[in-house]
Design an enzyme around this catalytic site. Structure first.
Site, PDB file in Angstrom:
ATOM      1  N   GLU A 271      -5.580  -8.334  -1.334  1.00  0.00           N
ATOM      2  CA  GLU A 271      -6.262  -8.169  -0.048  1.00  0.00           C
ATOM      3  C   GLU A 271      -7.721  -7.866  -0.308  1.00  0.00           C
ATOM      4  O   GLU A 271      -8.039  -6.969  -1.107  1.00  0.00           O
ATOM      5  CB  GLU A 271      -5.688  -6.993   0.759  1.00  0.00           C
ATOM      6  CG  GLU A 271      -4.372  -7.287   1.429  1.00  0.00           C
ATOM      7  CD  GLU A 271      -3.917  -6.163   2.358  1.00  0.00           C
ATOM      8  OE1 GLU A 271      -4.777  -5.472   2.946  1.00  0.00           O
ATOM      9  OE2 GLU A 271      -2.704  -5.982   2.476  1.00  0.00           O
TER      10      GLU A 271
ATOM     11  N   GLU B 265       0.822  -1.220   0.000  1.00  0.00           N
ATOM     12  CA  GLU B 265       0.000   0.000   0.000  1.00  0.00           C
ATOM     13  C   GLU B 265       0.854   1.267   0.000  1.00  0.00           C
ATOM     14  O   GLU B 265       0.717   2.140   0.862  1.00  0.00           O
ATOM     15  CB  GLU B 265      -0.959  -0.020   1.195  1.00  0.00           C
ATOM     16  CG  GLU B 265      -1.926  -1.200   1.143  1.00  0.00           C
ATOM     17  CD  GLU B 265      -3.021  -1.154   2.190  1.00  0.00           C
ATOM     18  OE1 GLU B 265      -2.797  -0.579   3.263  1.00  0.00           O
ATOM     19  OE2 GLU B 265      -4.111  -1.708   1.948  1.00  0.00           O
TER      20      GLU B 265
HETATM   21  C1  BG6 Z   1      -4.629  -3.065   4.638  1.00  0.00           C
HETATM   22  C2  BG6 Z   1      -3.280  -3.479   5.167  1.00  0.00           C
HETATM   23  O1  BG6 Z   1      -4.712  -1.689   4.685  1.00  0.00           O
HETATM   24  O2  BG6 Z   1      -5.764  -3.440   5.317  1.00  0.00           O
HETATM   25  C3  BG6 Z   1      -3.310  -4.603   6.192  1.00  0.00           C
HETATM   26  O3  BG6 Z   1      -2.397  -3.809   4.141  1.00  0.00           O
HETATM   27  C4  BG6 Z   1      -4.510  -4.431   7.086  1.00  0.00           C
HETATM   28  O4  BG6 Z   1      -2.090  -4.592   6.875  1.00  0.00           O
HETATM   29  C5  BG6 Z   1      -5.761  -4.524   6.229  1.00  0.00           C
HETATM   30  O5  BG6 Z   1      -4.565  -5.317   8.150  1.00  0.00           O
HETATM   31  C6  BG6 Z   1      -7.060  -4.478   6.994  1.00  0.00           C
HETATM   32  O6  BG6 Z   1      -7.082  -3.347   7.818  1.00  0.00           O
HETATM   33  P1  BG6 Z   1      -7.359  -3.469   9.361  1.00  0.00           P
HETATM   34  O7  BG6 Z   1      -7.130  -2.130   9.884  1.00  0.00           O
HETATM   35  O8  BG6 Z   1      -8.753  -3.936   9.476  1.00  0.00           O
HETATM   36  O9  BG6 Z   1      -6.397  -4.474   9.884  1.00  0.00           O
END
Ligand code: BG6
Length: 472
Positions: free
Chosen positions: A370, A175
């Protein structure tokens, strides 16, 4: 058949959120290790020295370090074709600026990659995922300092050479576009900035250093093994205009340019887009670029585009309206969408839109690295976890992803975020769970660390077995 036969189905994690063993095997502290736990309403704190009686969730996380065999076997039971993990930079270079790597750290990943390959699971490695060695924060002010390019490329050279026959897929920075928003200064840039500093200018300077570092890594990686596939990784912030008022439409376009496309334009095309210079000028941002940077950026274009997608946002030129939170960036409420327990607006169709939008622009392979639902899971009296809400979320997103493939998008794979419950990056909680596998641990750090497959575990296994055909 909708998906290619070699489609990379799997799951994604990051070292600081699941490995634990924060000071074992010669590892140095990373930025994540100085970040306290928080909740949805109480923000995490950065502590320059560790405080007693304070919970630091990354220190043990879910202890993959000692559970990797069990966890990888579970991933294999689900039929994973790929597993995305990051290498903890400070396991390899504890302070970040050493000349020689820490052999014990390298040995840990030898074992992890061997274990993955034993089950024919292709590792997908993020080189830097919100875990800059903390010593670089204190000594050099993180990525604001150009010296970090040298340290990062030395680290890349070590891991590329060591794992060149075991890892083919790499992502240079998780990111990277997080540096376009204030939240990214520490998380993505490893920088603690004073209130009186020009936060935005420093962030864009740090971003420039990461662009150069990423391009150098791509070039170096291809020299070490021409078969390497190295990608960029963008937190795709999909922003809809609130109305058809042209001001809203232009605003949404500008957000897309400055929060998303500035990064992928540089990393995919090898040069800054015109709108970046306009933005710098309009906002009095001066970036120091060295003469050689132009060539470096051109010579280090990535092979594929990867991104995270959780939700979409709404932007409006009218400042009044109900605001909601989101991944990296929040926005206005979208009346057509429902939100998660953490207020992120669930929008499967936005994924189809995003995939088309990206592929139309770059025409290179794309990967969703993701996507997932952070939710509160409850154990039933018989010990099972019936996470139908997660299955619904994933099914709807995978369906739209398949629509995008029908639209002609060249999609390489899909790794669901947090395939095993792990620490939330934004809040530091365990309660915000994403996994197919439940981990017995709570927000305060208590629990047996026992792994329990959820209902979604079996469901995803079927999805992979059928190559995305059976989503029921
Ligand atoms: C992304 C990141 O922004 O979202 C992860 O790459 C992160 O590291 C994921 O865990 C989900 O966000 P969160 O804040 O729910 O863990």
């Amino acid at each position: 058949m909708r998906m290619k036969s070699n489609f990379l189905w799997g799951g994604a994690t990051a070292a600081n959120q699941f490995e634990g063993a924060w000071n074992e095997g010669g590892k140095g502290p990373s930025t994540a290790d100085m970040f306290t736990g928080g909740t949805h309403t109480i923000p995490r704190r950065i502590t320059r020295t560790l405080e007693e009686n304070t919970h630091y969730p990354s220190h043990e996380a879910i202890d993959f370090y000692h559970h990797y065999k069990e966890d990888i076997r579970l991933f294999s039971d689900m039929g994973f074709k790929t597993f995305r993990l990051s290498i903890a930079w400070s396991r390899i270079f504890p302070n970040g600026d050493e000349l020689k790597p820490n052999e014990e750290g390298l040995k840990f990943y030898d074992k992890v990659f061997d274990e993955l390959l034993k089950y024919n699971i292709e590792p997908l490695v993020t080189i830097s995922h919100y875990e800059t060695p903390f010593a670089l924060t204190e000594k050099y002010k993180g990525w604001s300092n150009r010296k970090l390019i040298e340290f990062y490329t030395r680290y890349c050279s070590v891991i590329f050479n060591r794992y060149k026959d075991r890892v083919k897929y790499w992502l240079t920075f998780n990111e990277i576009n997080c540096l376009t928003v204030p939240f990214g200064a520490y998380m993505a840039g490893g920088m603690i900035l004073d209130e009186n500093e020009n936060n935005e200018e420093i962030r864009f300077q740090a971003l420039h250093h990461q662009f150069v570092a990423s391009a150098k890594a791509v070039k170096l990686g291809h020299e070490i093994n021409p078969k390497f596939k190295i990608g960029c990784m963008i937190a795709y912030m999909c922003s809809y205009p609130k109305t058809c008022n042209p001001n809203d439409v232009i605003l949404a376009q500008q957000k897309d340019q400055i929060n998303n496309m500035i990064c992928s334009d540089v990393q995919v095309r090898g040069y800054y887009p015109g709108f970046a210079f306009r933005y710098f000028e309009d906002n009095g941002i001066k970036i120091k670029m060295e003469k050689e940077d132009e060539d470096i950026l051109k010579e280090g274009c990535v092979d594929f585009y990867s991104f995270s997608y959780y939700m979409s946002n709404v932007v409006s030129s009218d400042k009044n309206g109900e605001e909601v939170s989101g991944n990296v960036l929040g926005g206005f409420k979208n009346p057509y969408l429902k939100a998660s327990d953490w207020g992120w607006q669930i929008d499967p169709k936005g994924l189809r839109w995003t995939l088309n939008h990206i592929y139309d622009r770059y025409q290179i392979p794309v990967m969703v690295v993701e996507n997932g639902l952070g939710a509160v899971d409850k154990l039933d009296s018989d010990g099972s976890i019936n996470d139908d809400y997660r299955i619904d979320y994933l099914r709807d997103h995978i369906k739209e992803m398949e629509e995008a493939v029908k639209d002609g998008v060249e999609l390489m794979g899909y790794t669901m975020w947090g395939c095993i419950d792990l620490v939330s990056a934004s809040t530091g909680e365990m309660k915000k769970r994403y996994g197919f596998i439940y981990v017995d641990k709570d927000n305060e750090g208590n629990g047996s660390l026992k792994r329990i497959p959820k209902k979604s575990f079996k469901w995803y296994k079927k999805v992979i077995e059928s190559n995305g055909e059976d989503l029921n």
